[in-house]
Design an enzyme around this catalytic site. Sequence first.
Site, PDB file in Angstrom:
ATOM      1  N   SER A  60       1.206  -1.282  -0.288  1.00  0.00           N
ATOM      2  CA  SER A  60      -0.257   0.052  -0.078  1.00  0.00           C
ATOM      3  C   SER A  60       1.126   0.639   0.107  1.00  0.00           C
ATOM      4  O   SER A  60       1.135   1.487  -0.716  1.00  0.00           O
ATOM      5  CB  SER A  60      -0.662  -0.290   0.944  1.00  0.00           C
ATOM      6  OG  SER A  60      -2.114   0.770   1.164  1.00  0.00           O
ATOM      7  N   THR A  61       0.621   2.594   0.845  1.00  0.00           N
ATOM      8  CA  THR A  61       1.547   3.083   1.204  1.00  0.00           C
ATOM      9  C   THR A  61       2.693   2.854   0.258  1.00  0.00           C
ATOM     10  O   THR A  61       3.565   1.917   2.015  1.00  0.00           O
ATOM     11  CB  THR A  61       1.106   4.192   2.599  1.00  0.00           C
ATOM     12  OG1 THR A  61      -0.106   4.664   2.376  1.00  0.00           O
ATOM     13  CG2 THR A  61       1.727   5.654   2.482  1.00  0.00           C
ATOM     14  N   HIS A 105      -2.796  -1.111  -2.995  1.00  0.00           N
ATOM     15  CA  HIS A 105      -3.901  -0.389  -2.797  1.00  0.00           C
ATOM     16  C   HIS A 105      -3.284   0.923  -3.526  1.00  0.00           C
ATOM     17  O   HIS A 105      -2.304   1.776  -3.396  1.00  0.00           O
ATOM     18  CB  HIS A 105      -4.317   0.397  -1.534  1.00  0.00           C
ATOM     19  CG  HIS A 105      -4.044  -1.053  -0.893  1.00  0.00           C
ATOM     20  ND1 HIS A 105      -3.607  -0.798   0.649  1.00  0.00           N
ATOM     21  CD2 HIS A 105      -4.933  -2.145  -0.711  1.00  0.00           C
ATOM     22  CE1 HIS A 105      -4.499  -2.334   1.365  1.00  0.00           C
ATOM     23  NE2 HIS A 105      -4.998  -2.748   0.265  1.00  0.00           N
ATOM     24  N   MET A 140      -0.226   1.733   4.902  1.00  0.00           N
ATOM     25  CA  MET A 140      -0.657   1.568   6.385  1.00  0.00           C
ATOM     26  C   MET A 140      -2.241   0.535   6.955  1.00  0.00           C
ATOM     27  O   MET A 140      -2.941   0.390   6.272  1.00  0.00           O
ATOM     28  CB  MET A 140      -1.576   3.103   6.052  1.00  0.00           C
ATOM     29  CG  MET A 140      -2.696   3.280   6.557  1.00  0.00           C
ATOM     30  SD  MET A 140      -2.836   5.539   6.081  1.00  0.00           S
ATOM     31  CE  MET A 140      -4.072   4.754   5.005  1.00  0.00           C
ATOM     32  N   ASP A 156      -4.904  -4.597   6.133  1.00  0.00           N
ATOM     33  CA  ASP A 156      -5.173  -5.292   4.833  1.00  0.00           C
ATOM     34  C   ASP A 156      -3.614  -5.972   4.405  1.00  0.00           C
ATOM     35  O   ASP A 156      -3.322  -5.668   4.630  1.00  0.00           O
ATOM     36  CB  ASP A 156      -5.887  -4.787   3.655  1.00  0.00           C
ATOM     37  CG  ASP A 156      -5.878  -5.626   2.803  1.00  0.00           C
ATOM     38  OD1 ASP A 156      -6.387  -6.368   3.569  1.00  0.00           O
ATOM     39  OD2 ASP A 156      -6.045  -5.199   1.639  1.00  0.00           O
TER      40      ASP A 156
END
Length: 346
Positions: free
Chosen positions: A161-162, A187, A279, A282
């Site tokens: 993600s991030t 993401h 973050m 997930d």
Amino acid sequence: MMTVRVLIVDDSATMRSLIAATLRQDPEIEVLGFANDPLEAREAIKKLNPDVITLDVEMPRMNGLEFLEKIMRLRPTPVVMVSTLTQAGADTTLAALELGAVDCVGKPSGGATAAEAFADLAQKVKSAARSNVRPFAGPVKPHEGHADYKANDCILAIGSSTGGVEALMTILSAFPRNCPPTVITQHMPAAFTKSFAARLDRVSDAHVEEASDGARLAPGRVYLAPGGETHLEVASKTAPMCRLKHSDTVNGHRPSVDVLFESVAALGRPAVGVILTGMGRDGAKGLLAMRQGGARTLGQDEASCVVYGMPKAALEIGAVETQAPLPRLAAAMLNLCAATEPQRSV
């Protein structure tokens, strides 16, 4: 309670007002000020010393990417890009994420309200304030991969993600032409994933593309989950393929890393699961399912993560077998894949 101090940089007064109004709804965020362009922003940064900057990608007087590179080289500061959801906007935003921007959010478009477009902006700004921002070290370039890797039928599943743009660029730039069959959920807004897959393809000896329904997994093929409307799963134990599933968000995400990992765990095939910077939680539950099913698992270590959320959550519940820093992850993944037992016919 920590207050996150934000500088908003955008050449549109309307957009500055919309961003400010959104952020001011969160009591943990303070809008310090505004800048119309990078030259004004440079002076404001010196004067206000913000914790986070929101930065438009298209501004007058100085290219936004040029300004971001200067920030990351001279005064590394968490930056959240605010982009138009167009092809040009996606390409520019991806370049910004490679330069070190922490995250991105799309401007309102296609009839979407500011409340809808900026629904997760405050959370992304607060996450950025806690991120591990490092000076820009130069663009990722293809380098000699692991030429001695021997392909087998092990499936490699990766979630991020991030900070995932930098991490995935670094990892895939070291993948050999015959890399393990690889599926990735990152993401990312729907407008960005096709462009991101193309950027990954350019730095990797493997073939990288946005996943399509029914695409067969094979050595040398890497599939990136499309953003927005579907989850990516792997289906069929005998002839694994990508499946794009229309269903509700999971952990607030679509595509979800948990959905991908759980689908791989259900196959009962040799597999390696890897959870990267990001973050939230997930992927933790799905990675645990993979490990409990016999898969090998890896997590990115805290020091090399932009945000040590997802790997930490997975480690805390016992889903991560071992951690490694980003520069060593590609080799670690390939070594685990090579060491898995080949699938036996029945």
